[in-house]
Write a protein that holds these residues in place. Structure first.
Motif: not given
Length: 190
Positions: A88-103
């Motif tokens: 998946i092209a995660w660079t389209q959804h998550l900018a540098p420095g952003n945080t994430l969580a996975v459910d």
């Protein structure tokens, strides 16, 4: 987070309490969406960006609204999950420095714990971002910039972005008093 073309149809999933999928199906039609397959505790649908946001704002039955990025079958191992996520092209959804969580929801023969499943998905995201030259994101389980939804059931994997954040039954009602005895998404006129 969502495509720039606001009229292009998006593939979405609205989750709900078990047993009210038919009511959610009808509600999605009333809100302007085009429902598709109904599953246990959810309805897949297509909608424009504006209608997706309308569902997030006005649905009384949906718990979450998920922008579906990929649906794959014949997925059983952690390596397969990680490979699907890494494509998946995660660079389209998550900018540098952003945080994430996975459910992560579900299980397989090799993935028996949701925490291990969530870790596997996160590892796939990290692989994709590092391959694209982006820094490793931090995990924030409370207030992430991006919440990833992953569901593995009967070798079918769905990966998406949670557009609703917290469950929709927690839309700010009763901020200053005790907990409500029922979810706010439960229909008032059954």
């Amino acid at each position: 987070m969502i495509e720039s073309n606001q009229t292009a149809p998006l593939n979405l999933l609205a989750t709900c309490p078990k047993g009210i999928e038919g009511l959610l199906h009808d509600e999605l039609i009333a809100l302007g969406a085009t429902p598709g397959k109904t599953t246990v505790s959810g309805v897949y649908f297509t909608a424009s960006q504006a209608i997706a946001y309308r569902v997030c704002l006005w649905s009384r039955l949906a718990n979450r609204v998920i922008l579906t990025l990929v649906r794959e079958s014949m997925i059983d191992t952690a390596e397969q999950v990680r490979d699907v996520v890494a494509r998946i092209a995660w660079t389209q959804h998550l900018a540098p420095g952003n945080t994430l969580a996975v459910d992560f929801h579900g299980r397989s023969e090799q993935i028996r714990h949701t925490r291990f499943g969530a870790q596997t998905v996160k590892d796939g995201v990290v692989d994709a971002l590092q391959l694209a030259g982006q820094e490793r994101p931090n995990v924030d389980t409370k207030t992430p910039d991006l919440r990833i939804y992953a569901h593995l059931h009967r070798m079918n994997l769905t990966i998406g972005l949670d557009l609703s954040g917290e469950s929709l039954h927690r839309r700010g009602y009763r901020r200053d008093v005790g907990h409500a005895p029922l979810k706010r998404t439960w229909p008032l006129h059954c």
